[in-house]
Design an enzyme around this catalytic site. Structure first.
Site, PDB file in Angstrom:
ATOM      1  N   TYR A 226      -1.143  -1.118  10.528  1.00 52.03           N
ATOM      2  CA  TYR A 226      -1.384  -1.416   9.110  1.00 52.03           C
ATOM      3  C   TYR A 226      -0.188  -0.964   8.275  1.00 52.03           C
ATOM      4  CZ  TYR A 226      -3.584  -1.402   4.504  1.00 52.03           C
ATOM      5  OH  TYR A 226      -3.867  -1.617   3.186  1.00 52.03           O
TER       6      TYR A 226
ATOM      7  N   ALA B 187       2.898  -0.483   9.240  1.00 50.82           N
ATOM      8  CA  ALA B 187       4.071  -1.316   9.535  1.00 50.82           C
ATOM      9  C   ALA B 187       4.000  -2.654   8.793  1.00 50.82           C
ATOM     10  CB  ALA B 187       4.181  -1.551  11.039  1.00 50.82           C
ATOM     11  N   SER B 188       2.821  -3.262   8.743  1.00 52.72           N
ATOM     12  CA  SER B 188       2.699  -4.556   8.062  1.00 52.72           C
ATOM     13  C   SER B 188       2.931  -4.415   6.564  1.00 52.72           C
ATOM     14  CB  SER B 188       1.337  -5.191   8.343  1.00 52.72           C
ATOM     15  OG  SER B 188       0.287  -4.464   7.751  1.00 52.72           O
ATOM     16  N   LYS B 189       2.447  -3.323   5.977  1.00 50.72           N
ATOM     17  CA  LYS B 189       2.630  -3.114   4.540  1.00 50.72           C
ATOM     18  C   LYS B 189       4.074  -2.710   4.223  1.00 50.72           C
ATOM     19  CE  LYS B 189      -1.509  -4.120   3.117  1.00 50.72           C
ATOM     20  NZ  LYS B 189      -1.758  -5.234   2.202  1.00 50.72           N
TER      21      LYS B 189
ATOM     22  N   SER C 277       0.847  -1.196   0.000  1.00 53.95           N
ATOM     23  CA  SER C 277       0.000   0.000   0.000  1.00 53.95           C
ATOM     24  C   SER C 277       0.877   1.238   0.000  1.00 53.95           C
ATOM     25  CB  SER C 277      -0.888  -0.001   1.249  1.00 53.95           C
ATOM     26  OG  SER C 277      -1.623   1.195   1.345  1.00 53.95           O
TER      27      SER C 277
END
Length: 168
Positions: A44, A46-48, A31
């Site tokens: 969110y 950090a995960s992307k 993203s």
């Protein structure tokens, strides 16, 4: 992390032997927030961002047998943007979660999918949609302080640290 990061990493791990034999391609759905770092989306984001870092490394380790295309998508018209979401296995609508107040242009899901497929076929490293997000991603890399100023000025409720600093 379980869904956004590991949900991509595990299937890739198990597919690598087959992908090497067939000179396959990997598509990663990250993203633009992984680069833009908007407030209130820390986990969110950090995960992307972890996806981008991991697959950038994998691109070096797996080349030239396997190509990797990473998507850094921005505002894409979807049910989520219209406030639909699953809660306890039931589809719900929350008007507060709807992104009706997005001031920038939104790309259709169909146009975004066409762009993604085209990028994968051409073995592009990245695909960014809508295209104007390329300018935002470049601007963020050149002048990150401008984005921090923008977030604090125009999204003060989401920047709790900024509001607490003003009180002190």
């Amino acid at each position: 992390m379980d869904i956004n990061f590991w949900g991509s990493v595990y299937p890739t791990y198990f597919a690598i032997p087959h992908l090497k034999k067939t000179r396959g391609k990997v598509f990663v759905n990250s993203s633009s927030v992984a680069i833009l770092h908007p407030p209130s989306l820390g986990f969110y984001t950090a995960s992307k961002a972890a996806l981008i870092s991991f697959y950038e490394t994998m691109r070096l380790e797996l080349a030239p047998q396997i190509s990797i295309t990473i998507a850094t998508l921005g505002f894409t018209d979807s049910e989520i943007m219209r406030g639909k979401h699953l809660k306890d296995g039931v589809m719900q609508f929350d008007s507060e979660q709807a992104s009706d107040n997005v001031l920038l242009p939104v790309i259709s899901s169909n146009d975004s999918a066409k762009s993604i497929v085209s990028a994968i076929c051409r073995k592009q490293r990245y695909v960014t949609e809508p295209k104007y997000f390329c300018v935002l991603l470049f601007a963020k890399s050149v002048c990150p302080q401008a984005f921090e100023w923008f977030y604090r000025t125009f999204m003060p409720k989401l920047c709790t640290g900024a509001s607490q600093a003003k009180k002190a």
